[in-house]
Each structure stands twice: as structure tokens, then as C-alpha cells.
Write a protein that holds these residues in place. Sequence first.
Motif, short mmCIF file in Angstrom:
data_model
loop_
_atom_site.label_atom_id
_atom_site.label_comp_id
_atom_site.label_asym_id
_atom_site.label_seq_id
_atom_site.Cartn_x
_atom_site.Cartn_y
_atom_site.Cartn_z
N PRO A 22 136.02 -42.78 -59.21
CA PRO A 22 135.08 -43.46 -59.02
C PRO A 22 134.12 -44.04 -60.23
CG PRO A 22 134.57 -40.99 -58.71
CD PRO A 22 136.13 -41.32 -59.12
N SER A 23 133.56 -45.22 -59.93
CA SER A 23 132.78 -45.64 -61.20
C SER A 23 131.70 -44.74 -61.68
CB SER A 23 132.31 -46.93 -60.51
OG SER A 23 131.30 -46.93 -59.65
N CYS A 24 131.10 -44.06 -60.50
CA CYS A 24 130.06 -43.08 -60.94
C CYS A 24 130.61 -42.10 -61.85
CB CYS A 24 129.30 -42.59 -59.82
SG CYS A 24 130.30 -41.50 -58.84
N GLY A 25 131.63 -41.66 -61.78
CA GLY A 25 132.45 -40.79 -62.86
C GLY A 25 132.22 -39.33 -62.20
N LEU A 26 132.02 -39.24 -60.88
CA LEU A 26 131.87 -37.86 -60.32
C LEU A 26 132.48 -37.67 -58.85
CD1 LEU A 26 130.37 -35.06 -60.14
CD2 LEU A 26 128.78 -36.11 -58.46
N GLY A 27 133.81 -36.83 -58.80
CA GLY A 27 134.51 -36.59 -57.61
C GLY A 27 135.59 -37.68 -57.73
N GLY A 35 137.46 -53.74 -53.92
CA GLY A 35 136.99 -52.59 -54.53
C GLY A 35 136.47 -51.51 -54.00
N GLU A 36 135.86 -50.43 -54.74
CA GLU A 36 135.52 -49.30 -54.14
C GLU A 36 135.11 -49.22 -52.69
OE1 GLU A 36 133.09 -48.34 -57.49
OE2 GLU A 36 134.56 -46.59 -58.00
N VAL A 46 129.62 -37.75 -48.87
CA VAL A 46 130.81 -38.91 -49.45
C VAL A 46 129.70 -40.14 -49.08
CG1 VAL A 46 132.66 -40.41 -48.34
CG2 VAL A 46 132.62 -38.00 -47.85
N ASP A 47 129.90 -40.90 -50.16
CA ASP A 47 129.30 -42.18 -50.23
C ASP A 47 130.11 -43.19 -49.79
OD1 ASP A 47 126.76 -41.25 -50.89
OD2 ASP A 47 127.04 -41.82 -53.13
N LEU A 48 129.84 -44.10 -48.96
CA LEU A 48 130.59 -45.27 -48.41
C LEU A 48 130.02 -46.58 -48.49
CD1 LEU A 48 132.94 -46.08 -46.50
CD2 LEU A 48 131.54 -45.74 -44.61
N ARG A 49 130.65 -47.43 -49.24
CA ARG A 49 130.01 -48.96 -49.44
C ARG A 49 130.49 -49.66 -48.41
NH1 ARG A 49 131.45 -53.86 -52.14
NH2 ARG A 49 133.41 -52.91 -52.48
N LEU A 50 129.23 -50.44 -47.66
CA LEU A 50 129.14 -51.23 -46.62
C LEU A 50 128.62 -52.61 -47.22
CD1 LEU A 50 128.21 -49.14 -43.71
CD2 LEU A 50 130.48 -49.94 -43.86
N TRP A 104 132.96 -60.54 -43.79
CA TRP A 104 131.68 -60.85 -44.39
C TRP A 104 131.40 -60.32 -45.85
CZ3 TRP A 104 131.33 -58.31 -39.53
CH2 TRP A 104 131.24 -58.93 -38.46
N PRO A 105 131.92 -60.90 -46.83
CA PRO A 105 131.94 -60.15 -48.14
C PRO A 105 130.62 -60.71 -48.99
CG PRO A 105 133.34 -62.23 -48.33
CD PRO A 105 133.07 -61.89 -46.87
N ASP A 106 129.91 -59.52 -49.32
CA ASP A 106 128.76 -59.74 -50.31
C ASP A 106 128.95 -61.06 -51.11
OD1 ASP A 106 127.03 -58.02 -48.87
OD2 ASP A 106 127.92 -56.26 -50.27
N PRO A 107 127.89 -61.85 -51.55
CA PRO A 107 128.08 -62.69 -52.48
C PRO A 107 128.52 -62.37 -53.73
CG PRO A 107 125.75 -62.74 -51.59
CD PRO A 107 126.64 -61.56 -50.92
N ALA A 108 129.54 -63.00 -54.25
CA ALA A 108 130.13 -62.57 -55.40
C ALA A 108 129.29 -62.35 -56.84
CB ALA A 108 131.23 -63.83 -55.78
N ASP A 109 128.29 -63.00 -56.54
CA ASP A 109 127.24 -62.76 -57.80
C ASP A 109 126.05 -61.59 -57.69
OD1 ASP A 109 125.60 -64.16 -55.75
OD2 ASP A 109 124.47 -65.46 -57.10
N ARG A 110 126.27 -60.89 -56.57
CA ARG A 110 125.50 -59.86 -56.28
C ARG A 110 126.08 -58.86 -57.05
NH1 ARG A 110 124.00 -56.58 -50.90
NH2 ARG A 110 122.64 -55.08 -52.09
N PRO A 111 125.24 -58.00 -57.84
CA PRO A 111 125.60 -57.03 -58.69
C PRO A 111 125.95 -55.86 -57.89
CG PRO A 111 123.30 -57.07 -59.07
CD PRO A 111 123.77 -58.22 -58.35
N LEU A 112 126.90 -54.88 -58.10
CA LEU A 112 127.43 -53.77 -57.50
C LEU A 112 126.49 -52.70 -57.95
CD1 LEU A 112 128.98 -52.51 -55.32
CD2 LEU A 112 130.66 -52.08 -56.79
N VAL A 113 125.47 -52.01 -57.30
CA VAL A 113 124.76 -51.22 -57.59
C VAL A 113 125.44 -49.87 -57.37
CG1 VAL A 113 122.21 -50.25 -57.51
CG2 VAL A 113 122.88 -52.37 -56.39
N GLY A 114 125.22 -48.77 -58.28
CA GLY A 114 125.69 -47.46 -58.20
C GLY A 114 125.53 -46.86 -56.94
N CYS A 115 126.53 -46.02 -56.70
CA CYS A 115 126.32 -45.31 -55.19
C CYS A 115 125.35 -44.46 -55.01
CB CYS A 115 127.60 -44.61 -55.18
SG CYS A 115 128.08 -43.09 -56.39
N ASN A 116 125.17 -44.08 -53.93
CA ASN A 116 123.76 -43.19 -53.47
C ASN A 116 123.69 -41.76 -54.72
OD1 ASN A 116 122.88 -45.07 -51.85
ND2 ASN A 116 123.62 -43.81 -50.09
#
Length: 131
Positions: A22-27, A35-36, A46-50, A104-116
Motif C-alpha cells: 500500500p502507498s500508505c505503507g501500512l498493511g 491503481g490501488e 479496510v480502505d476501499l478506493r472508489l 467513470w475514471p476520476d480526472p487524470a489531473d486529480r491528485p490521489l489523496v492518501g487513504c483514510n
Amino acid sequence: MTLASRALAQLATWPDLRQAVPSCGLGQAVSSAQGEIAHFHSDRDVDLRLTDRAIRRFAKDFKSSGAIRIVPGSQWVTLRLDAASDVDLLLTLVSVALQAQQTWPDPADRPLVGCNDQRGAGFVKVDHSGT
């Protein structure tokens, strides 16, 4: 075997997913070509990216579920795995996440914010002892 390890083992067999760090480094995590998808932070959380669209579409249902936490502004929802039915819910939502990312992908220029988990937005244990 914990509910989280059972869910992770099932997801690892899906052809569109692979286990990842995981990009957050935990688990542990699973990723798709886009992507993730999910971070397994503990035996229960569990954090799930939607996509934003998928979160908006299911927000009312998520808010009525005690197993799901929405964090405003986050691309991630947090699931608490307390029962086998929560694992089934997670597997269904991973399928929704995969389809939403392709449709429906999120816009490519939208930064991926860290998981919850990185945002301190997991489930909080409530002390009901009254002390």
C-alpha cells in the motif's frame, strides 16, 4: 483465519487484481491496472478506493450501514469487517470499484489523496463503561 485475511485471499484470485504494497505503507493492498483498490490495515479495517461518482451514487446506502465510513473529500471509504456478510459487502464493492474505474475514471489531473487510515478516519472504539 481473520475476515480480512479471508477477503484478501479471495481478492488475490481475481484476474484483474494483484497484491501490492500500500502507498500508505501500512498493511497489505490489492491493485488493478488503474491503481490501488483496497488497503487492509488491520484484521478488521479496510480502505476501499472508489470514484467520486460511485461514492455519490451509494452515499445514502453507505451512511445507513454501520460497516462503512465515508470521509468527506476522500476517494476512499472505510469498511469494518465484523461478520462474514461484511466480507461479501467488501467483495461486491471491490467489483463496483473496478467497474467504476473503467467506466467513470476520476480526472487524470486529480491528485490521489492518501487513504483514510492516513487521515485518522478509521473506526473509533467507543468506551461504553461510563467512566
